[in-house]
Design an enzyme around this catalytic site. Structure first.
Site, PDB file in Angstrom:
ATOM      1  N   GLN A  22       0.783  -1.255  -0.266  1.00 35.59           N
ATOM      2  CA  GLN A  22       0.039   0.038  -0.084  1.00 35.59           C
ATOM      3  C   GLN A  22       1.058   1.071   0.059  1.00 35.59           C
ATOM      4  OE1 GLN A  22      -2.895  -1.696  -0.888  1.00 35.59           O
ATOM      5  NE2 GLN A  22      -3.810   0.073  -0.214  1.00 35.59           N
ATOM      6  N   HIS A  52     -52.704  18.813   5.220  1.00 35.69           N
ATOM      7  CA  HIS A  52     -52.461  17.332   4.817  1.00 35.69           C
ATOM      8  C   HIS A  52     -53.462  16.573   5.006  1.00 35.69           C
ATOM      9  CE1 HIS A  52     -48.411  18.908   4.560  1.00 35.69           C
ATOM     10  NE2 HIS A  52     -47.886  17.712   4.562  1.00 35.69           N
ATOM     11  N   HIS A  85       1.858   3.162  -3.337  1.00 34.29           N
ATOM     12  CA  HIS A  85       0.772   4.106  -4.061  1.00 34.29           C
ATOM     13  C   HIS A  85       1.116   5.497  -4.092  1.00 34.29           C
ATOM     14  CE1 HIS A  85      -2.457   1.469  -5.151  1.00 34.29           C
ATOM     15  NE2 HIS A  85      -2.485   0.715  -4.281  1.00 34.29           N
ATOM     16  N   ASP A 111      -7.587  -5.786  -4.882  1.00 35.93           N
ATOM     17  CA  ASP A 111      -6.896  -4.728  -6.005  1.00 35.93           C
ATOM     18  C   ASP A 111      -7.515  -5.244  -7.268  1.00 35.93           C
ATOM     19  OD1 ASP A 111      -6.321  -2.874  -3.946  1.00 35.93           O
ATOM     20  OD2 ASP A 111      -4.304  -3.287  -4.208  1.00 35.93           O
ATOM     21  N   GLU A 118      -9.712   1.665   5.071  1.00 33.85           N
ATOM     22  CA  GLU A 118     -10.167   1.233   3.669  1.00 33.85           C
ATOM     23  C   GLU A 118      -9.946   0.047   3.472  1.00 33.85           C
ATOM     24  OE1 GLU A 118      -8.855   2.487  -0.851  1.00 33.85           O
ATOM     25  OE2 GLU A 118      -7.482   2.750   0.702  1.00 33.85           O
ATOM     26  N   HIS A 119      -8.879  -0.894   3.786  1.00 27.22           N
ATOM     27  CA  HIS A 119      -8.410  -2.051   3.763  1.00 27.22           C
ATOM     28  C   HIS A 119      -7.921  -2.830   4.924  1.00 27.22           C
ATOM     29  CE1 HIS A 119      -7.149  -0.278  -0.110  1.00 27.22           C
ATOM     30  NE2 HIS A 119      -7.874  -1.165  -0.731  1.00 27.22           N
TER      31      HIS A 119
END
Length: 440
Positions: free
Chosen positions: A262, A425, A265, A366, A332-333
């Site tokens: 990771q 109403h 990235h 991924d 996220e992961h």
């Protein structure tokens, strides 16, 4: 290379106090918003001319047109490395299996005799999908965006990816080849906030969309925030994250490799290990050194990411405490590398995606697990989900009552309307029964 946060010894704080102790990348979307605002409005007023000008300014390319010609898509697929094509086709196949299973069906509930509510699911009419193209090329993001949209039944799909100077102003050819494999023929050479503005407002060449999805940098996130309310969005994606919950049974070689995967990235990528084993923490630190040295993007991405304030090894007293930490972090992961990993994974509440045991690394997700890799970041997993077929569907309730079924409940409606000081109403029902509330 990576810092430590020691949470052992004292009781863990609750809620926000615990979140504040955990590492997180700085990602100021609000500040970026002020910079993208004039760009978005320029695209609004000048359309394609603005897109061409920003391609020159931001990407260093001179475009004669923004839409990618059909022959360029065909040529990219024809020239694609056969091994890459086979891998993309397998990724697409597996993603379709998973996302096809997410389809929803219309359901009718009889509330009372003569009164039903049906929920039907209608796909968004037109979507704009974004595939990043900065430090890396992401054909996998094309797959992850397009497949759920197609499986949801979206009729009109457009995709944008930044123009690349080395490819004559076209998006990366692997991006184009992935589009061709998926049957997406409306593709634009546009990046960042410019692409989001093109989709939101439309131009001479691109019709406006109802929704924009896909990961991107802070400028993409800021543009999504700017257009929230005008169009639907998936999420304001921030820097990627991995958290690993591990005990002494975990293999430090695996854990180190996954943290590095990771970190490569982006220098803002977050790599977090949460463990109750100081021995594992030491072993992972030792293992990081040779693995990082043998990697490709060492100095521009991996080392800054691992050394940044967003990455750390977090020591806890027990896996119970570790579970509280990863739920507070909302990664996220999230990998679970513990004894009885499936049982611990079943107890996790907050994560974009969970990877169970040593043979389900994030890298699998991924590309070829079948799951979607467009996931919530920055702790948003506590309230948001990853991209799926449901992201592209809208639930619509269809209410169908007979005269008798309405008569039965009119007195309740009138009572509630008057309690809220909204007598008209109630009058809307009484008008149907001669201005009298039906007797029960």
């Amino acid at each position: 290379m990576i810092s430590r946060i020691d949470l052992r010894g004292d009781a863990l704080p609750e809620g926000g106090a615990l979140r504040d102790l955990l590492p997180r990348a700085e990602f100021d979307v609000e500040a970026a918003l002020e910079k993208v605002r004039p760009i978005c409005e320029d695209v609004h007023h000048r359309g394609t001319a603005a897109l061409i000008e920003y391609a020159q300014k931001f990407d260093g390319v001179e475009l004669s047109q923004v839409r990618v010609p059909a022959q360029a898509l065909a040529a990219a697929l024809e020239q694609l490395d056969p091994a890459v094509r086979a891998a993309l086709e397998e990724s697409i196949r597996r993603a379709r299996i998973v996302h096809r299973g997410q389809r929803r069906t219309e359901h009718t509930t009889q509330v009372v005799p003569g009164g039903t509510v049906t929920e039907k699911w209608v796909p968004v009419e037109r979507v704009g999908l974004y595939a990043p193209g900065g430090r890396s090329v992401y054909p996998s993001s094309v797959v992850m965006n397009v497949v759920p949209a197609q499986e949801a039944g979206v009729e009109s799909i457009a995709l944008a990816s930044p123009p690349q100077k080395e490819f004559g102003g076209l998006p990366h050819p692997t991006i184009l080849a992935a589009c061709a494999l998926l049957g997406v023929d409306e593709v634009y050479a546009a990046g960042g906030a410019v692409a989001v503005a093109m989709f939101a407002y439309g131009t001479e060449d691109c019709l406006p969309v109802n929704m924009v999805t896909g990961p991107g940098n802070i400028w993409v996130a800021a543009a999504k925030r700017y257009f929230t309310g005008k169009i639907g969005i998936d999420t304001e994606a921030g820097p990627t994250e991995i958290a690993v919950l591990a005990d002494s049974t975990a293999d430090p070689v695996h854990v180190a490799a996954d943290l590095i995967s990771q970190a490569e990235h982006d220098p803002l990528a977050a790599a977090v290990l949460v463990t109750d084993s100081a021995e594992l923490a030491d072993a992972v630190e030792r293992e990081l050194e040779p693995q990082v040295a043998a990697s490709k993007h060492v100095h521009d991405r991996i080392k800054p990411a691992l050394a940044g304030k967003q990455s750390a090894i977090v020591l806890v007293d027990s896996l119970e405490d570790g579970l509280k930490v990863v739920d507070a972090y909302g990664a996220e992961h999230l990998e679970i590398q513990t004894a009885d990993a499936a049982a611990w994974a079943a107890r996790v509440r907050n994560a974009g995606a969970i990877f169970v045991g040593p043979w389900a690394p994030v890298s699998l997700g991924d590309y070829c697990a079948g799951s979607n890799h467009v996931l919530p970041t920055g702790g948003c997993a506590c309230h948001s989900s990853g991209l799926s077929v449901q992201s592209f569907l809208r639930g619509i309730h269809i209410v169908d009552y007979t005269r008798e079924a309405l008569a039965e409940v009119t007195h309740h409606v009138v009572t509630l309307a008057e309690a809220e000081d909204l007598p008209a109403h109630g009058a809307a029902l009484k008008a149907r029964f001669g201005w009298k509330v039906p007797t029960q």
